[in-house]
Design a protein around this motif. Sequence first.
Motif, PDB file in Angstrom:
ATOM      1  N   ILE A  37       0.849  -1.194   0.000  1.00  0.00           N
ATOM      2  CA  ILE A  37       0.000   0.000   0.000  1.00  0.00           C
ATOM      3  C   ILE A  37       0.880   1.238   0.000  1.00  0.00           C
ATOM      4  CG2 ILE A  37      -0.258   0.138   2.526  1.00  0.00           C
ATOM      5  CD1 ILE A  37      -3.289   0.788   1.769  1.00  0.00           C
ATOM      6  N   ALA A  38       0.436   2.240  -0.749  1.00  0.00           N
ATOM      7  CA  ALA A  38       1.120   3.526  -0.818  1.00  0.00           C
ATOM      8  C   ALA A  38       0.245   4.572  -0.154  1.00  0.00           C
ATOM      9  CB  ALA A  38       1.381   3.915  -2.274  1.00  0.00           C
ATOM     10  N   VAL A  39       0.807   5.274   0.799  1.00  0.00           N
ATOM     11  CA  VAL A  39       0.114   6.399   1.421  1.00  0.00           C
ATOM     12  C   VAL A  39       0.793   7.654   0.875  1.00  0.00           C
ATOM     13  CG1 VAL A  39      -0.518   7.552   3.570  1.00  0.00           C
ATOM     14  CG2 VAL A  39      -0.399   5.037   3.481  1.00  0.00           C
ATOM     15  N   ILE A  40       0.023   8.442   0.139  1.00  0.00           N
ATOM     16  CA  ILE A  40       0.533   9.629  -0.539  1.00  0.00           C
ATOM     17  C   ILE A  40      -0.090  10.833   0.158  1.00  0.00           C
ATOM     18  CG2 ILE A  40       0.748  10.786  -2.769  1.00  0.00           C
ATOM     19  CD1 ILE A  40      -0.357   7.914  -3.858  1.00  0.00           C
ATOM     20  N   ALA A  41       0.741  11.767   0.620  1.00  0.00           N
ATOM     21  CA  ALA A  41       0.214  12.933   1.337  1.00  0.00           C
ATOM     22  C   ALA A  41       0.919  14.192   0.856  1.00  0.00           C
ATOM     23  CB  ALA A  41       0.405  12.771   2.835  1.00  0.00           C
ATOM     24  N   VAL A  42       0.128  15.227   0.577  1.00  0.00           N
ATOM     25  CA  VAL A  42       0.693  16.513   0.190  1.00  0.00           C
ATOM     26  C   VAL A  42       0.897  17.324   1.472  1.00  0.00           C
ATOM     27  CG1 VAL A  42      -1.538  17.611  -0.259  1.00  0.00           C
ATOM     28  CG2 VAL A  42       0.492  18.450  -1.400  1.00  0.00           C
ATOM     29  N   GLN A  43       2.020  18.011   1.571  1.00  0.00           N
ATOM     30  CA  GLN A  43       2.389  18.689   2.809  1.00  0.00           C
ATOM     31  C   GLN A  43       2.162  20.203   2.717  1.00  0.00           C
ATOM     32  OE1 GLN A  43       6.333  16.874   2.891  1.00  0.00           O
ATOM     33  NE2 GLN A  43       5.653  15.575   4.569  1.00  0.00           N
ATOM     34  N   HIS A  44       1.003  20.558   2.203  1.00  0.00           N
ATOM     35  CA  HIS A  44       0.645  21.972   2.043  1.00  0.00           C
ATOM     36  C   HIS A  44      -0.856  22.130   2.275  1.00  0.00           C
ATOM     37  CE1 HIS A  44       4.601  22.777   0.316  1.00  0.00           C
ATOM     38  NE2 HIS A  44       4.445  21.608  -0.275  1.00  0.00           N
ATOM     39  N   THR A  45      -1.297  23.343   2.583  1.00  0.00           N
ATOM     40  CA  THR A  45      -2.709  23.594   2.885  1.00  0.00           C
ATOM     41  C   THR A  45      -3.442  24.310   1.759  1.00  0.00           C
ATOM     42  OG1 THR A  45      -2.178  25.670   3.998  1.00  0.00           O
ATOM     43  CG2 THR A  45      -2.288  23.679   5.372  1.00  0.00           C
ATOM     44  N   SER A  46      -2.843  24.383   0.588  1.00  0.00           N
ATOM     45  CA  SER A  46      -3.519  25.065  -0.525  1.00  0.00           C
ATOM     46  C   SER A  46      -3.432  24.275  -1.829  1.00  0.00           C
ATOM     47  CB  SER A  46      -2.977  26.484  -0.697  1.00  0.00           C
ATOM     48  OG  SER A  46      -1.578  26.479  -0.827  1.00  0.00           O
ATOM     49  N   CYS A  47      -3.328  22.964  -1.711  1.00  0.00           N
ATOM     50  CA  CYS A  47      -3.407  22.058  -2.856  1.00  0.00           C
ATOM     51  C   CYS A  47      -3.908  20.719  -2.329  1.00  0.00           C
ATOM     52  CB  CYS A  47      -2.063  21.918  -3.569  1.00  0.00           C
ATOM     53  SG  CYS A  47      -0.748  21.222  -2.566  1.00  0.00           S
ATOM     54  N   SER A  48      -4.288  19.838  -3.232  1.00  0.00           N
ATOM     55  CA  SER A  48      -4.835  18.559  -2.797  1.00  0.00           C
ATOM     56  C   SER A  48      -4.463  17.463  -3.784  1.00  0.00           C
ATOM     57  CB  SER A  48      -6.352  18.656  -2.618  1.00  0.00           C
ATOM     58  OG  SER A  48      -6.984  19.112  -3.786  1.00  0.00           O
ATOM     59  N   HIS A 101      -7.365  27.462   0.563  1.00  0.00           N
ATOM     60  CA  HIS A 101      -7.498  26.687   1.804  1.00  0.00           C
ATOM     61  C   HIS A 101      -8.853  25.975   1.875  1.00  0.00           C
ATOM     62  CE1 HIS A 101      -3.773  28.065   3.529  1.00  0.00           C
ATOM     63  NE2 HIS A 101      -4.148  29.337   3.474  1.00  0.00           N
ATOM     64  N   ILE A 102      -9.912  26.655   1.473  1.00  0.00           N
ATOM     65  CA  ILE A 102     -11.244  26.035   1.504  1.00  0.00           C
ATOM     66  C   ILE A 102     -11.325  24.902   0.482  1.00  0.00           C
ATOM     67  CG2 ILE A 102     -13.713  26.410   1.101  1.00  0.00           C
ATOM     68  CD1 ILE A 102     -13.242  29.293   2.155  1.00  0.00           C
ATOM     69  N   ARG A 103     -10.792  25.128  -0.708  1.00  0.00           N
ATOM     70  CA  ARG A 103     -10.809  24.078  -1.739  1.00  0.00           C
ATOM     71  C   ARG A 103     -10.055  22.844  -1.265  1.00  0.00           C
ATOM     72  NH1 ARG A 103      -9.689  28.505  -6.508  1.00  0.00           N
ATOM     73  NH2 ARG A 103     -11.777  29.438  -6.401  1.00  0.00           N
ATOM     74  N   THR A 104      -8.955  23.051  -0.545  1.00  0.00           N
ATOM     75  CA  THR A 104      -8.205  21.925   0.011  1.00  0.00           C
ATOM     76  C   THR A 104      -9.032  21.196   1.060  1.00  0.00           C
ATOM     77  OG1 THR A 104      -6.089  22.994  -0.414  1.00  0.00           O
ATOM     78  CG2 THR A 104      -6.110  21.272   1.265  1.00  0.00           C
ATOM     79  N   ALA A 105      -9.737  21.953   1.918  1.00  0.00           N
ATOM     80  CA  ALA A 105     -10.558  21.334   2.966  1.00  0.00           C
ATOM     81  C   ALA A 105     -11.692  20.502   2.377  1.00  0.00           C
ATOM     82  CB  ALA A 105     -11.122  22.415   3.890  1.00  0.00           C
ATOM     83  N   LEU A 106     -12.159  20.863   1.186  1.00  0.00           N
ATOM     84  CA  LEU A 106     -13.258  20.134   0.544  1.00  0.00           C
ATOM     85  C   LEU A 106     -12.794  18.932  -0.277  1.00  0.00           C
ATOM     86  CD1 LEU A 106     -15.406  23.159  -0.666  1.00  0.00           C
ATOM     87  CD2 LEU A 106     -15.843  21.648   1.302  1.00  0.00           C
ATOM     88  N   THR A 107     -11.504  18.821  -0.489  1.00  0.00           N
ATOM     89  CA  THR A 107     -10.980  17.725  -1.306  1.00  0.00           C
ATOM     90  C   THR A 107     -10.144  16.808  -0.403  1.00  0.00           C
ATOM     91  OG1 THR A 107      -9.216  19.238  -2.039  1.00  0.00           O
ATOM     92  CG2 THR A 107     -11.132  19.017  -3.470  1.00  0.00           C
ATOM     93  N   ALA A 108      -9.021  16.282  -0.866  1.00  0.00           N
ATOM     94  CA  ALA A 108      -8.230  15.341  -0.064  1.00  0.00           C
ATOM     95  C   ALA A 108      -6.760  15.743  -0.073  1.00  0.00           C
ATOM     96  CB  ALA A 108      -8.367  13.929  -0.629  1.00  0.00           C
ATOM     97  N   THR A 109      -6.121  15.605   1.071  1.00  0.00           N
ATOM     98  CA  THR A 109      -4.684  15.866   1.137  1.00  0.00           C
ATOM     99  C   THR A 109      -3.869  14.586   1.228  1.00  0.00           C
ATOM    100  OG1 THR A 109      -4.800  16.169   3.538  1.00  0.00           O
ATOM    101  CG2 THR A 109      -4.965  18.159   2.157  1.00  0.00           C
ATOM    102  N   SER A 110      -4.557  13.440   1.296  1.00  0.00           N
ATOM    103  CA  SER A 110      -3.834  12.167   1.283  1.00  0.00           C
ATOM    104  C   SER A 110      -4.680  11.103   0.583  1.00  0.00           C
ATOM    105  CB  SER A 110      -3.472  11.709   2.693  1.00  0.00           C
ATOM    106  OG  SER A 110      -4.627  11.396   3.426  1.00  0.00           O
TER     107      SER A 110
END
Length: 149
Positions: A37-48, A101-110
Amino acid sequence: MRQTLTSLSLQTSGEGFTDLTARLDAEIGGSGLAQGIAVIAVQHTSCSLTVNENADPRVLADLGAYLRALVPQRGVRPISGQGELRPWLHDDEGPDDMPAHIRTALTATSLSLSFDNGRLLLGTWQAVYLWEHRAQPQRRRISLHLIGA
């Protein structure tokens, strides 16, 4: 069972989608792990991150248009559409800062995705994308945690 943790860096060209699939597959293939399994996570609050269609670019254009309509750059109105526009309070990095920031909160960061034979298990028309929500190009960092054998 083994695991690896890698950090990937990339430059976006501003708002829109960057296909990460080939780069992720290269990292997985080079890890020595065949299945896991691959866990992929973006380390920023303004992209997803998103898994979406890779065949018809109109899909990505429509996704972007939908999210821009849902979270407009100028501010927010009551859900009814009636009433005054309330500008965003947080604009430290420009007018696209709070909408991002809102668009990121509505989508996924991992994302957690299986891989086999050193490649992500994706459907025929699927790809993994970094979804940049800022207007200007950005340097982005993604962590890739692989667990497998």
